[in-house]
Write a protein that holds these residues in place. Structure first.
Motif, short mmCIF file in Angstrom:
data_model
loop_
_atom_site.label_atom_id
_atom_site.label_comp_id
_atom_site.label_asym_id
_atom_site.label_seq_id
_atom_site.Cartn_x
_atom_site.Cartn_y
_atom_site.Cartn_z
N ASP A 11 72.21 28.88 105.19
CA ASP A 11 73.53 29.05 104.58
C ASP A 11 74.53 28.22 105.37
O ASP A 11 74.40 28.12 106.59
CB ASP A 11 73.95 30.53 104.59
N ASP A 12 75.50 27.64 104.69
CA ASP A 12 76.49 26.84 105.43
C ASP A 12 77.64 27.71 105.93
O ASP A 12 78.56 27.21 106.57
CB ASP A 12 77.01 25.67 104.58
N ASN A 13 77.56 29.02 105.71
CA ASN A 13 78.57 29.95 106.21
C ASN A 13 78.02 30.65 107.47
O ASN A 13 77.06 31.40 107.39
CB ASN A 13 78.89 30.97 105.11
N GLU A 14 78.64 30.36 108.61
CA GLU A 14 78.15 30.91 109.89
C GLU A 14 78.16 32.43 109.93
O GLU A 14 77.28 33.03 110.53
CB GLU A 14 78.99 30.38 111.05
N ASP A 15 79.16 33.05 109.32
CA ASP A 15 79.24 34.52 109.32
C ASP A 15 78.04 35.11 108.59
O ASP A 15 77.45 36.09 109.04
CB ASP A 15 80.53 35.00 108.64
N ILE A 16 77.70 34.53 107.46
CA ILE A 16 76.55 35.01 106.69
C ILE A 16 75.28 34.83 107.51
O ILE A 16 74.46 35.74 107.61
CB ILE A 16 76.46 34.30 105.33
N LEU A 17 75.13 33.65 108.12
CA LEU A 17 73.93 33.39 108.93
C LEU A 17 73.78 34.42 110.05
O LEU A 17 72.71 34.96 110.25
CB LEU A 17 73.98 31.99 109.56
N SER A 18 74.88 34.67 110.77
CA SER A 18 74.76 35.60 111.91
C SER A 18 74.53 37.03 111.43
O SER A 18 73.76 37.77 112.03
CB SER A 18 75.96 35.50 112.85
N THR A 19 75.14 37.42 110.32
CA THR A 19 74.93 38.76 109.76
C THR A 19 73.47 38.94 109.36
O THR A 19 72.84 39.94 109.70
CB THR A 19 75.85 38.99 108.54
N PHE A 20 72.93 37.97 108.64
CA PHE A 20 71.54 38.04 108.21
C PHE A 20 70.61 38.02 109.42
O PHE A 20 69.63 38.76 109.46
CB PHE A 20 71.21 36.86 107.29
N TYR A 21 70.92 37.17 110.39
CA TYR A 21 70.08 37.07 111.59
C TYR A 21 69.99 38.43 112.29
O TYR A 21 68.91 38.92 112.57
CB TYR A 21 70.63 36.00 112.54
N GLU A 22 71.16 39.02 112.55
CA GLU A 22 71.21 40.32 113.25
C GLU A 22 70.46 41.39 112.45
O GLU A 22 69.70 42.18 113.00
CB GLU A 22 72.66 40.78 113.45
N PHE A 23 70.72 41.43 111.15
CA PHE A 23 70.13 42.46 110.30
C PHE A 23 68.60 42.37 110.28
O PHE A 23 67.91 43.34 110.58
CB PHE A 23 70.69 42.35 108.87
N PHE A 24 68.07 41.21 109.95
CA PHE A 24 66.61 41.08 109.84
C PHE A 24 65.93 41.16 111.20
O PHE A 24 64.84 41.70 111.32
CB PHE A 24 66.24 39.79 109.10
N ASN A 25 66.59 40.65 112.22
CA ASN A 25 66.07 40.73 113.58
C ASN A 25 65.92 42.20 113.99
O ASN A 25 64.92 42.60 114.59
CB ASN A 25 67.01 39.99 114.53
N SER A 26 66.92 43.01 113.65
CA SER A 26 66.90 44.43 114.02
C SER A 26 65.77 45.18 113.31
O SER A 26 65.35 46.24 113.76
CB SER A 26 68.24 45.10 113.72
N LEU A 27 65.27 44.63 112.21
CA LEU A 27 64.18 45.26 111.46
C LEU A 27 62.81 44.72 111.88
O LEU A 27 61.80 45.04 111.27
CB LEU A 27 64.38 45.04 109.96
N GLY A 28 62.80 43.87 112.91
CA GLY A 28 61.53 43.38 113.43
C GLY A 28 61.04 42.07 112.83
O GLY A 28 59.92 41.64 113.10
N TYR A 29 61.87 41.43 112.03
CA TYR A 29 61.50 40.12 111.52
C TYR A 29 61.78 39.08 112.60
O TYR A 29 62.69 39.25 113.42
CB TYR A 29 62.36 39.74 110.30
N GLU A 30 61.01 37.99 112.57
CA GLU A 30 61.33 36.85 113.40
C GLU A 30 62.18 35.93 112.52
O GLU A 30 61.75 35.55 111.43
CB GLU A 30 60.06 36.14 113.85
N VAL A 31 63.37 35.60 112.98
CA VAL A 31 64.33 34.89 112.13
C VAL A 31 64.76 33.57 112.75
O VAL A 31 65.09 33.50 113.92
CB VAL A 31 65.61 35.76 111.91
N LYS A 32 64.74 32.52 111.93
CA LYS A 32 65.33 31.24 112.29
C LYS A 32 66.40 30.97 111.25
O LYS A 32 66.28 31.39 110.10
CB LYS A 32 64.30 30.11 112.25
#
Length: 126
Positions: A11-32
């Motif tokens: 996503d070209d929106n940094e806020d969306i990227l960081s929100t998604f990163y934190e959310f999926f990371n907290s659920l045990g996904y490996e996120v790039k």
């Protein structure tokens, strides 16, 4: 222990990227994450069999999400794709044409999108 499910979020929106990163990371996904389709392709080509699912915005600079999904479907057959768009039907129709597995309209409900990811990749409940 099995490998974590791996997501690439674009996503070209940094806020969306960081929100998604934190959310999926907290659920045990490996996120790039990648800020556009061009960066995403670079990451995918460096690790061709690495990711289980691509979540991408449709309207981005350089390579659009539609273009990215088309390339992924041709080059990386095992990666499931979810397209996100904040714009009415037209990008949604394009995403379907690009053969996205799922099209989601913004604003997205993170829990809903996680359920879609889990369904697509056959993730087991923890």
């Amino acid at each position: 222990m099995s490998n974590p499910d791996r997501l690439l979020i674009v996503d070209d929106n940094e806020d969306i990227l960081s929100t998604f990163y934190e959310f999926f990371n907290s659920l045990g996904y490996e996120v790039k994450t990648a800020a556009d389709g061009f960066d995403a392709l670079k990451i995918l080509r460096e690790k061709p069999d690495y990711f289980d699912c691509l979540i991408t915005d449709l309207v981005m600079p350089n390579i659009s999400g539609v273009g990215l999904i088309s390339i992924v479907k041709n080059e990386f057959h095992n990666i499931k794709t979810i397209a996100m768009t904040g714009y009415g039907g037209h990008p949604g129709a394009l995403a379907s044409e690009a053969r996205a597995d799922i099209v989601i309209f913004k604003p997205v409900d993170l829990f809903k999108i996680e359920r879609k990811v889990a369904e697509l990749i056959g993730r087991k409940e923890n």
